[in-house]
Design an enzyme around this catalytic site. Structure first.
Site, PDB file in Angstrom:
ATOM      1  N   TYR A 140       0.866  -1.185   0.000  1.00 20.67           N
ATOM      2  CA  TYR A 140       0.000   0.000   0.000  1.00 20.67           C
ATOM      3  C   TYR A 140       0.896   1.226   0.000  1.00 20.67           C
ATOM      4  O   TYR A 140       1.513   1.569   1.010  1.00 20.67           O
ATOM      5  CB  TYR A 140      -0.918  -0.018   1.219  1.00 20.67           C
ATOM      6  CG  TYR A 140      -2.128   0.891   1.094  1.00 20.67           C
ATOM      7  CD1 TYR A 140      -2.333   1.709  -0.020  1.00 20.67           C
ATOM      8  CD2 TYR A 140      -3.093   0.924   2.101  1.00 20.67           C
ATOM      9  CE1 TYR A 140      -3.444   2.533  -0.123  1.00 20.67           C
ATOM     10  CE2 TYR A 140      -4.213   1.744   2.005  1.00 20.67           C
ATOM     11  CZ  TYR A 140      -4.375   2.545   0.897  1.00 20.67           C
ATOM     12  OH  TYR A 140      -5.471   3.367   0.793  1.00 20.67           O
ATOM     13  N   LYS A 165      -0.917  -1.197  -4.510  1.00 19.06           N
ATOM     14  CA  LYS A 165      -2.075  -0.323  -4.381  1.00 19.06           C
ATOM     15  C   LYS A 165      -1.602   1.100  -4.153  1.00 19.06           C
ATOM     16  O   LYS A 165      -0.893   1.377  -3.185  1.00 19.06           O
ATOM     17  CB  LYS A 165      -2.960  -0.784  -3.222  1.00 19.06           C
ATOM     18  CG  LYS A 165      -4.215   0.072  -3.022  1.00 19.06           C
ATOM     19  CD  LYS A 165      -5.026  -0.422  -1.843  1.00 19.06           C
ATOM     20  CE  LYS A 165      -6.249   0.460  -1.637  1.00 19.06           C
ATOM     21  NZ  LYS A 165      -7.035   0.062  -0.469  1.00 19.06           N
TER      22      LYS A 165
END
Length: 309
Positions: A140, A165
């Protein structure tokens, strides 16, 4: 599900369910089960439980383990179930192992606690978590976990790192990472209210996004995703102007409302019974009366424009 078999599922709209609490703040596992069971059948392509919208940062390890296991049981293999994971390296390993033991198919590795790490430190953090489990891991990219191009390339050499992500929004950086790593990873948009930026990310090779709307209007976000992938610009613009922009105006009223408004929307729609999804836990704050009224108007207009079939 192996990391290799998980990766092809990381396209489309990803549901990020809220974690319901009782009015006293304790975990409401029954409401969580009902919510996950409903989301499973909405058409979303994967569920990320106990992540950002699910208040991972507000859960004890025991609560986390219970919730992940409940989600896996309710989904029953119909969709991949991934769980949030984070904090310090040692604590992240504990949460990662708990998620794997509970049956999760993968992890969304949130930024490490507090520090601004060097790239080598960030690399070692991810590697240690990855080596502690056999399930797939999604990086992330946001806040204090901003991965350099070469760091992502190195991490992509780890067999169970399967996704990236982007919650930072630097499209040049995202494009360079995608060019460097190619299809070794699955790419997804993790910006707040990601519908607003998904068309731009899609143009650079991103094929999925996390949707808070999946908690209360999955039919709208799925319609939007289809409009992007088919090049239907008119539908994209209509949803952005008439649904997403009004939601953003509520979201931006207070810090932390990116989570709080989602739980408030679930409560206003009454889909989980009298207690609903309950309150958020500190340090978040719930919407005040004025802001709940503003959100109610947005929801009324949303379902007037896009009624559920």
């Amino acid at each position: 599900m192996t990391p290799e078999s998980l990766k092809p599922h990381l396209e489309g709209v990803f549901g990020f369910p809220v974690t319901p609490f009782h009015p006293d703040g304790s975990l409401n596992l029954d409401a969580f089960r009902r919510h996950v069971r409903w989301m499973k059948g909405t058409g979303v392509h994967a569920l990320f439980v106990c992540a950002g919208t699910g208040e991972f940062f507000n859960l004890e390890l025991g609560e986390f383990r219970e919730a992940v296991a409940a989600a896996v049981e309710e989904v029953g293999g119909a969709l991949p179930v991934l769980a949030g994971c984070g904090y310090s390296t040692a604590i992240a390993r504990s949460f990662a192992r708990a998620a794997e033991e509970a049956g999760a198919d993968g992890l969304l590795l949130l930024p490490p606690y507090l520090v601004q790490p060097e790239q080598e430190g960030l690399y070692r953090h991810v590697r240690e978590v990855a080596e502690s489990v056999g399930i797939g891991i999604i990086l992330y990219h946001r806040d204090n976990a901003l991965y350099g191009v070469q760091t992502v390339r190195r991490l992509a050499e780890l067999a169970n790192v399967v996704g990236f992500k982007d919650g930072h929004g630097n499209l040049e950086q995202f494009g360079r990472i995608h060019l460097e790593v190619g299809d070794r990873l699955a790419y997804m948009n993790g910006m707040p209210t990601a519908e607003m930026t998904f068309p731009s990310f899609y143009a650079l090779g991103c094929r999925g996004y996390s949707s808070a709307l999946s908690n209360f209007a999955p039919h709208v976000t799925l319609k939007f995703h289809a409009a992007v992938t088919t090049g239907d610009v008119a539908t994209q613009s209509e949803i952005l102007m008439r649904v997403i922009e009004p939601i953003l105006r509520v979201r931006d009223l207070r810090k932390g409302y990116a989570v709080s408004y989602v739980k408030a929307a679930v409560n206003l729609l009454g889909s989980l019974g009298p207690e609903g999804a309950g309150p958020v836990r500190p340090p978040l704050v719930d919407l005040d009366a004025e802001h709940r009224a503003a959100l109610q108007k947005v929801l009324d207009e949303l379902f007037r424009l896009y009624p559920v079939d």
